[in-house]
Structures are given as structure tokens and as C-alpha cells.
Design an enzyme around this catalytic site. Structure first.
Site: not given
Ligand code: AMP
Length: 282
Positions: A33, A37, A61, A150, A187
Site C-alpha cells: 500500500l 490506496h 490477473q 487504472d 510496482r
Molecule cells: P492495486 O493494489 O494496484 O491493485 O490497486 C488497488 C486500487 O488502488 C486500484 O483501484 C487502483 O487503481 C488504485 N490505485 C493504485 N495506484 C493509485 C494511485 N496512484 N492513485 C489512486 N489510486 C491508485
């Protein structure tokens, strides 16, 4: 904060909460996180009486096994961060809890899951749709929160929720960036110091392309130019595309800037990064 690994125990807890008329806001994540997040957690807390965050690195995925193996896992720090930000419930299942057997459902969203991310990561959105369907059925949230970072994923999930009649309102929150403009991403933790600097080119390309598109330059020309600029810095651009925010069809010209989004994906070393900006920021 309550932490659950099992579906049954989580659902018993949620049943109790629903009986006391509590609304449930849901933030699905794959952990590692960061403040992006946490902005979703804040939005959920503002709009619901309870906030639930799931942490699950969903294997279906990932189209690249090396990417799955190397995906950062920082459960202890994640739990501490969520606790510090007032999250109420964490759901962190193991694979066996989410996938029982070899039977795999798959999804086909037509063009929506075949272009851009779908083209370069075949099967990715089917895996996303599968895990989100499972999570929505388990949690049955009133609202669920996703990041604009995303954007194509958000459009796929919106289509999924519409088709399967999920009784959940979806919210899309703005991308949170580092001070220098790099979109926050789990990442990014895998980037070396040099790659971290190279990664800035994604946002630079987006901003430059937006400005020049609005001046009437052609996307096709700009795409070639940006790919060359990236390559000079050792960054391999996969796509630079313009899409309609409503139906996510690809565009080659700006028709209505208020409904257009510019998206980019590129490899910085071994790490694949994505970013996007609206042509007209709200
Ligand atoms: P992930 O853990 O990468 O699957 O992301 C979980 C959620 O957090 C998804 O809805 C992403 O679009 C959102 N998210 C990831 N990075 C960001 C960011 N920099 N700003 C806002 N939301 C994000």
C-alpha cells in the site's frame, strides 16, 4: 481493526454490521500500500459507516509469472498503514480460500478488454473481473472505490457490475502522484534509483501530448515522437492512446476534450508502468 482470512468469519461479521444499519465501503487492493490506496480509504470513510480493504495478490490477473512472483508483498506494513488511517476491516485471504479447484470462469467484454492493457496483457481483465466478482459477492459492499490510475480496469469493472447487476455504487478517485509527478504504484518499489528517474517520462509524455493535441497536432505524429523520446532515455513505450471516457472507444483526434483520456504504458527496465490524464482535468 478486524482482520479476516476466511470468508465465513468475514461474512458473519458483516451480517452483524448490516443488522445495525451500517453501510459498507470497499477498497480492493493487492497490497504494497501507498498514499494512492490510502486516498481510496479516505474516500470510503467519508461516504460509509464501515470501510473494508481487501489485500489479495490475485494470480489469475497476471499474464506474466515473473511479475506475479516479484509482486511486492508487505502485509505487516500494510496492516499498520490501514490501522493508522482508520480502516475498520481487512480481508486478506490465501489462494485456497479464493480459488477452490481447476475450474476457471472467464469473461469476454468484447473490444473493451482486447485493446490497450488487454492487448498487451492477454487474459488480464478476465482475471480482474473474476476476482472482483468473487470479492463483490463475498463483501456485498454499498460502495466500492477504485483509482483513475487504472482507468481501463475501472471501465471493465463498471461494465461487469452493470452486466451482473451488482448492487454496488462504483467511485473512481483521482491518481495520487509523487511530488515530481510519477504516478504512485506498488510496482515503483521495484525501480532502481536510475529507473525511478526514467519513469518520470510517462507523465511528461502525457502532459506534452495533451498540450500539443489541444493545439491541433496529430496524435499519430505525437505518438512516434514520444516513443522516440522514451527510447532515447531507455524506456520502451507500448502504447500512447486517446480514448473516450464514456464508452472507452479509441480516438485518433480530439472530438470532445471533456470526454477524452490520454493513456500510456511503457517498460522501464523490467518494470511495466502505466499512467493516464484527462484532457480536461476536473
Ligand atoms: P492495486 O493494489 O494496484 O491493485 O490497486 C488497488 C486500487 O488502488 C486500484 O483501484 C487502483 O487503481 C488504485 N490505485 C493504485 N495506484 C493509485 C494511485 N496512484 N492513485 C489512486 N489510486 C491508485
Amino acid at each position: 481493526m478486524n482482520i479476516f482470512k476466511e470468508i465465513g468469519a468475514l461474512q458473519a461479521h458483516l451480517k452483524h454490521a448490516r443488522c445495525s444499519k451500517k453501510t459498507i465501503g470497499f477498497v480492493p487492493t493487492m497490497g504494497a500500500l501507498h498514499p494512492g490506496h490510502l486516498s481510496l480509504i479516505r474516500a470510503s470513510k467519508a461516504g460509509n459507516s464501515l470501510t473494508l480493504c481487501s489485500i489479495y495478490v490475485n494470480p489469475t490477473q497476471f499474464n506474466n509469472p515473473a511479475d506475479l512472483a516479484k509482486y511486492p508483498r508487505t502485509m505487516e506494513a500494510d496492516v499498520a498503514m490501514l490501522e493508522g488511517h482508520g480502516c475498520d476491516i481487512v480481508f486478506a485471504p490465501e489462494n485456497e480460500e479464493m480459488y477452490k479447484g481447476p475450474i476457471q470462469l472467464s469473461f469476454d467484454f468484447g473490444k473493451l478488454d482486447k485493446i490497450l492493457e488487454g492487448e498487451f496483457r492477454p487474459g488480464h481483465f478476465s482475471g480482474v473481473a473474476l476476482v472482483v466478482s468473487k470479492l463483490f459477492n463475498i463483501v456485498q459492499p454499498d460502495k466500492a472505490y477504485f483509482g483513475q490510475k487504472d482507468y481501463q480496469q475501472f471501465k471493465v469493472i463498471a461494465r461487469l457490475a452493470e452486466e451482473l447487476k451488482f448492487n454496488t455504487k462504483l467511485e473512481c478517485e483521482p491518481t495520487v502522484r509523487e511530488q515530481d509527478g510519477l504516478a504512485m504504484s506498488s510496482r515503483n518499489k521495484r525501480l532502481s534509483a536510475t529507473e525511478r528517474k526514467q519513469g518520470l517520462i510517462l507523465y511528461d509524455c502525457l502532459k506534452q501530448t495533451r498540450q500539443r493535441l489541444m493545439r491541433g497536432e496529430k496524435l499519430m505524429t505525437l505518438r512516434g515522437e514520444m516513443a522516440a523520446t522514451c527510447l532515447k532515455q531507455g524506456v520502451k513505450m507500448e502504447y500512447l492512446a486517446l480514448a473516450d471516457t464514456e464508452n472507452f472507444s479509441l480516438l485518433e483526434n480530439v472530438v470532445s476534450p471533456e470526454h477524452s483520456i490520454l493513456l500510456i504504458a511503457a517498460y522501464v527496465g523490467e518494470i511495466r508502468l502505466i499512467d493516464n490524464i484527462l484532457l480536461e482535468e476536473k
